[in-house]
Design an enzyme around this catalytic site. Sequence first.
Site, mmCIF file in Angstrom:
data_model
loop_
_atom_site.group_PDB
_atom_site.id
_atom_site.type_symbol
_atom_site.label_atom_id
_atom_site.label_comp_id
_atom_site.label_asym_id
_atom_site.label_seq_id
_atom_site.Cartn_x
_atom_site.Cartn_y
_atom_site.Cartn_z
ATOM 1 N N LYS A 77 0.497 -1.587 -0.268
ATOM 2 C CA LYS A 77 0.133 0.250 0.445
ATOM 3 C C LYS A 77 0.939 1.380 0.392
ATOM 4 O O LYS A 77 0.748 2.269 -0.840
ATOM 5 C CB LYS A 77 -1.485 -0.041 1.266
ATOM 6 C CG LYS A 77 -1.965 -0.745 0.675
ATOM 7 C CD LYS A 77 -3.153 -1.540 2.352
ATOM 8 C CE LYS A 77 -3.933 -1.799 2.108
ATOM 9 N NZ LYS A 77 -4.759 -2.712 3.613
ATOM 10 N N TYR A 251 -2.820 0.205 11.256
ATOM 11 C CA TYR A 251 -4.274 -0.180 11.991
ATOM 12 C C TYR A 251 -5.158 0.545 13.148
ATOM 13 O O TYR A 251 -4.494 2.063 13.712
ATOM 14 C CB TYR A 251 -5.175 -1.130 11.209
ATOM 15 C CG TYR A 251 -4.549 -2.027 9.720
ATOM 16 C CD1 TYR A 251 -4.577 -1.108 8.717
ATOM 17 C CD2 TYR A 251 -4.174 -2.975 9.454
ATOM 18 C CE1 TYR A 251 -4.013 -1.323 7.705
ATOM 19 C CE2 TYR A 251 -3.077 -3.671 8.904
ATOM 20 C CZ TYR A 251 -3.318 -2.576 7.287
ATOM 21 O OH TYR A 251 -3.378 -3.438 6.386
#
Length: 477
Positions: A77, A251
């Site tokens: 990502k 996260y």
Amino acid sequence: MSKVTTRARATPDPITAALQELHDSLASDAGGDLATYIPQLARVDPGLFGLALATMHGRVYKAGDADVPFTLQSVSKPFVYALALADLGLEEVLSRVGAEPSGEAFNAISLEPGSGRPSNPMVNAGAILTTSLVRAPDPVARFERIREVLSAFAGRRLELDEAVFASELETGDRNRALAYLMRNAGSLRCGVDEVLDVYFRQCALLATSVDVAVMAATLANGGVNPCTKVTVVSQPIAEHVLAVMASCGMYDAAGEWLLRVGLPAKSGVSGGLVAASPGQFGIGLFSPLLDARGNSVRAVAASRLLAERFQLHLMHHPGRSVPVIARAGSALTLQSGRRRLRTEREVLHAHGDDIDLRSLQGDIEFAAAEVILQSLSTVSPARPGGARWLVLDVQGVSRLHPVAARMLDSAVLELGSRGVVVAVGDPHRRGLLPHAAVELPSPEEALEWCEDALLESHGASLALEQREPWQPGQGGE
């Protein structure tokens, strides 16, 4: 009796030894679970554990299963985000994908009310949309561009794991749901199937811990691959990516990660983890057993220990360093090696404080430059006993950061406006201070140049051919 010969084992270097020690101390930790929602990932050997570190000079250190390939998954990502930034620029990308921590799981529905904009490019929704932003005429070309750039980060061509790709394509219903929600909200502006085909492929690219360490080192090196020397992205893009990794890469564990480890990082459900220490090195880790948040148990533990032992936290104060001004004085106490006539020596003795000298050293950034500015603020011909010439000896300066260079060159320009002539001595001839009157190959030559100017101003100049070079043991005339 046969003679038995033994071969001494080579002692590993300290960095390899430290990585090996970490590997050995954590290899027995069997906590965590394999990712099962992608069937292929559930078949991976849970005992695999690799660590690698790549430096800014292109050296790579490794331990354990550092050469075992695994699929990048979400580790891809940050690097796709870098490509989108290169294609569209920060403002355009920010208008489509946010940069705020979601505080939620990687596959959470985290969309801005009304616009459908994902919270950041490190969660699945944001990564899917980021993939759609990569410029290409069709999905095939888009994936090849992504593969090309990720391969440039790694320094070698990355291959696709077809089995994992097929597995994700078959079981990726939650990602489809996220894509359809964004498509319905208007934030995703291409077909769901075409963007997911590319997204699943980028996640299924194979890399090793060594590859990931080099990818991280490329970001840490301002976008330049330290092994291949290829500029993959610009320095501002590398900085933007590292910033988002620091705040969003782990996260719903991002805050605790930044608190405990303090490095920009990104994890993936295959067990990969990438972390970067800006300006120092990149780290690549792999161990497939995951904690409840989807982060590799062993990789997180190893990162914490590395950060503690080597004081890697971004907020860590490095402590005292050598003084940035190594030497200061005037031509009364610091003289060049040029042999002078008696009349010249008399002038230099009477007016030597017209020439000031500062010897600078070390890695000069903002704080160090500010110390130098304070020192230079006293240099002025208008002040009683003030200097008319200034020698800046920069041979001991290992690096002059851009902000420091601007600060010091502005000070040189200001000194010139006050009638102070600045001469720079630099054996490396780096042109660090463009507004200086002259740059010479050594501080001694710069000081001699100022002495000659002072003598000429007092009518005591001596033709160059009349002078003899000073030799050790020689006195004056």
